[in-house]
Design an enzyme around this catalytic site. Structure first.
Site, PDB file in Angstrom:
ATOM      1  N   SER A 126      -2.989  -7.783  -6.333  1.00  0.00           N
ATOM      2  CA  SER A 126      -3.385  -9.160  -5.834  1.00  0.00           C
ATOM      3  C   SER A 126      -2.771 -10.237  -6.826  1.00  0.00           C
ATOM      4  CB  SER A 126      -4.975  -9.176  -5.932  1.00  0.00           C
ATOM      5  OG  SER A 126      -5.266 -10.412  -5.393  1.00  0.00           O
ATOM      6  N   TYR A 147     -13.857  -7.744  -8.864  1.00  0.00           N
ATOM      7  CA  TYR A 147     -12.622  -7.415  -8.157  1.00  0.00           C
ATOM      8  C   TYR A 147     -11.371  -7.797  -8.938  1.00  0.00           C
ATOM      9  CZ  TYR A 147      -9.342  -8.294  -4.256  1.00  0.00           C
ATOM     10  OH  TYR A 147      -7.944  -8.183  -3.525  1.00  0.00           O
TER      11      TYR A 147
HETATM   12  P1  NAD Z   1      -9.036  -5.096   4.892  1.00  0.00           P
HETATM   13  O1  NAD Z   1     -10.482  -5.190   4.972  1.00  0.00           O
HETATM   14  O2  NAD Z   1      -8.294  -4.811   6.323  1.00  0.00           O
HETATM   15  O3  NAD Z   1      -8.768  -3.691   4.139  1.00  0.00           O
HETATM   16  C1  NAD Z   1      -9.472  -3.177   3.236  1.00  0.00           C
HETATM   17  C2  NAD Z   1      -9.886  -1.887   3.517  1.00  0.00           C
HETATM   18  O4  NAD Z   1     -10.413  -1.073   2.681  1.00  0.00           O
HETATM   19  C3  NAD Z   1     -10.817  -1.827   4.880  1.00  0.00           C
HETATM   20  O5  NAD Z   1     -10.120  -1.766   6.039  1.00  0.00           O
HETATM   21  C4  NAD Z   1     -11.444  -0.353   4.649  1.00  0.00           C
HETATM   22  O6  NAD Z   1     -11.061   0.530   5.304  1.00  0.00           O
HETATM   23  C5  NAD Z   1     -11.222   0.119   3.213  1.00  0.00           C
HETATM   24  N1  NAD Z   1     -12.359   0.433   2.335  1.00  0.00           N
HETATM   25  C6  NAD Z   1     -13.222  -0.424   1.638  1.00  0.00           C
HETATM   26  N2  NAD Z   1     -14.086   0.344   1.030  1.00  0.00           N
HETATM   27  C7  NAD Z   1     -13.773   1.441   1.401  1.00  0.00           C
HETATM   28  C8  NAD Z   1     -14.371   2.877   1.135  1.00  0.00           C
HETATM   29  N3  NAD Z   1     -15.528   2.803   0.228  1.00  0.00           N
HETATM   30  N4  NAD Z   1     -13.880   3.889   1.398  1.00  0.00           N
HETATM   31  C9  NAD Z   1     -12.758   3.759   2.342  1.00  0.00           C
HETATM   32  N5  NAD Z   1     -12.284   2.733   2.684  1.00  0.00           N
HETATM   33  C10 NAD Z   1     -12.532   1.641   2.254  1.00  0.00           C
HETATM   34  O7  NAD Z   1      -8.573  -6.003   4.208  1.00  0.00           O
HETATM   35  P2  NAD Z   1      -7.193  -6.328   3.419  1.00  0.00           P
HETATM   36  O8  NAD Z   1      -7.095  -8.003   2.749  1.00  0.00           O
HETATM   37  O9  NAD Z   1      -5.902  -5.860   4.136  1.00  0.00           O
HETATM   38  O10 NAD Z   1      -7.143  -5.541   1.896  1.00  0.00           O
HETATM   39  C11 NAD Z   1      -6.208  -4.454   1.721  1.00  0.00           C
HETATM   40  C12 NAD Z   1      -6.059  -4.659   0.263  1.00  0.00           C
HETATM   41  O11 NAD Z   1      -5.228  -5.913  -0.079  1.00  0.00           O
HETATM   42  C13 NAD Z   1      -7.080  -4.508  -0.655  1.00  0.00           C
HETATM   43  O12 NAD Z   1      -6.718  -3.572  -1.714  1.00  0.00           O
HETATM   44  C14 NAD Z   1      -7.371  -6.104  -1.069  1.00  0.00           C
HETATM   45  O13 NAD Z   1      -7.870  -6.058  -2.369  1.00  0.00           O
HETATM   46  C15 NAD Z   1      -5.895  -6.338  -1.085  1.00  0.00           C
HETATM   47  N6  NAD Z   1      -5.732  -7.888  -1.107  1.00  0.00           N
HETATM   48  C16 NAD Z   1      -6.192  -8.550  -0.203  1.00  0.00           C
HETATM   49  C17 NAD Z   1      -5.849 -10.084  -0.043  1.00  0.00           C
HETATM   50  C18 NAD Z   1      -6.211 -10.975   1.036  1.00  0.00           C
HETATM   51  O14 NAD Z   1      -6.338 -12.117   0.953  1.00  0.00           O
HETATM   52  N7  NAD Z   1      -6.562 -10.488   2.081  1.00  0.00           N
HETATM   53  C19 NAD Z   1      -5.267 -10.820  -1.333  1.00  0.00           C
HETATM   54  C20 NAD Z   1      -5.048 -10.003  -2.413  1.00  0.00           C
HETATM   55  C21 NAD Z   1      -5.019  -8.442  -2.148  1.00  0.00           C
END
Ligand code: NAD
Ligand code: MG
Length: 331
Positions: free
Chosen positions: A223, A236
């Site tokens: 991130s 986080y």
């Molecule tokens: P998202 O909610 O679609 O995906 C996160 C996923 O993590 C969930 O769908 C879930 O299946 C999984 N998860 C959470 N806890 C879990 C557990 N205990 N066991 C199994 N699965 C679990 O959201 P996203 O934003 O696509 O997140 C994906 C990645 O992107 C993450 O690592 C997040 O930190 C990173 N990220 C997101 C953003 C943003 O703005 N959305 C920005 C930077 C980084």
């Protein structure tokens, strides 16, 4: 008048005549391509919804299917060209967000894909499996909680068994719960964030090593928070810095074995993570408005990065973090 050695002149003449010949032979093709190129121009500032967004909240982990507007994971737009034909991928958090965008893109590039997600996310996961199978690829659903080491080990084994091997691991699942004060972060919450975002990455990668052959790829979703942590994402942001560091040390460790390790660093992206405790309501309503593009990213806009990092074409890229933050990230 300056004089030039004769080999430069003759090379220039050669280049000029070759260019002219190439231009002449390419003319029909170019004129055919012009319409395609013109119609594919897209203004990134207006391509997707801009803030303000309507107020909304869901219990963690949230469903993409219940968001307004619904995120775009490339369901109707991603076109493959065989870049990952025959590859075997395990993607955590593959039901929604970046993981789902990667899963759709990988299947359309010819890969078989196993996805992990939490049991509550079955409705999102079902849609992803159907989309993978529609491409004629194997879509394997492996729900379960990544905070458990035994489950992580079993997940890798089950994925490798169902896919007939494993050559792409995408450590993408993540937990993000904003807290205004350090005093508001309980030990349980801190532990859940560390387990989901750091321990699972360690357990899964360790379990995957015995399956990964030269040419395999490991990809972390890190991130922009790894470099510019927000005041309300303390726990986080620690984990995202850990993901960045893990990527770089593991790239050094696995480079001699021919296994590449890279990361993707998104900025604000419209996913369930943000509407299920990841952001304050004030931030959500104006989500992405402070980026130079003036809007949040959609998961579909990062799919090609996950493809590129797994593709043989990126064979000299390892230990790298590729950013997609609308202009304000700093990977
Ligand atoms: P998202 O909610 O679609 O995906 C996160 C996923 O993590 C969930 O769908 C879930 O299946 C999984 N998860 C959470 N806890 C879990 C557990 N205990 N066991 C199994 N699965 C679990 O959201 P996203 O934003 O696509 O997140 C994906 C990645 O992107 C993450 O690592 C997040 O930190 C990173 N990220 C997101 C953003 C943003 O703005 N959305 C920005 C930077 C980084
Ligand atoms: Mg999800």
């Amino acid at each position: 008048m300056p004089t030039f050695p004769s080999f430069i002149l003759s090379r220039r003449h050669m280049l000029a005549s070759t260019t002219a010949a190439l231009a002449a032979s390419a003319l029909p093709a170019l004129s055919q391509d012009t319409t395609v190129k013109a119609s594919s121009m897209e203004d990134p500032t207006t391509k997707y919804p801009q803030p303000p967004f309507q107020e909304q909240t869901q219990p963690f982990p949230g469903l993409a299917g219940k968001m307004t507007p619904k995120p775009d994971h490339g369901e109707t737009s991603y076109k493959g060209s065989g870049r990952l034909a025959g590859r075997k991928a395990l993607i955590t958090g593959g039901d929604s967000g970046m993981g789902r965008a990667a899963a759709i893109a990988y299947a359309r590039e010819g890969a078989d894909v196993a996805i992990n997600y939490l049991p509550d996310e079955e409705p999102d996961a079902k849609e992803v499996i159907a989309l993978i199978e529609k491409e004629g690829r194997k879509g394997i659903a492996l729900p379960g909680d990544l905070r458990d080491e035994a489950f992580c080990v079993k997940l890798v084994e089950d994925a490798a068994k169902a896919l007939g091997g494993l050559d792409i691991l995408v450590n993408n699942a993540g937990r993000q719960q904003q807290a205004q004060s350090l005093s508001d972060i309980t030990t349980e919450a801190f532990d859940a964030t560390m387990k989901t975002n750091i321990y699972a990455m360690f357990w899964l990668t360790k379990a995957a090593l015995k399956h990964l052959q030269p040419g395999s790829s490991i990809i972390q979703t890190t991130s922009e928070q790894a470099y510019d942590p927000s005041e309300n994402l303390v726990d986080y942001a620690i984990t995202k810095a850990a993901g960045m560091s893990f990527t770089k040390s593991m790239a050094k460790q696995l480079g001699p074995k021919g296994i590449r390790v890279n990361g993707v660093a998104p900025g604000p992206v419209w996913t369930p993570l943000q509407v299920s405790g990841g952001a304050t309501m004030e931030k959500l309503v104006e989500f992405g408005g402070d980026t130079p593009l003036g809007r949040p990213g959609q998961p579909a806009e990062l799919a090609s990065i996950y493809v590129q990092l797994a593709d043989n074409g990126a064979s000299f890229s390892t230990g790298q973090i590729y950013g997609a933050a609308g202009g304000s990230g700093q990977p």
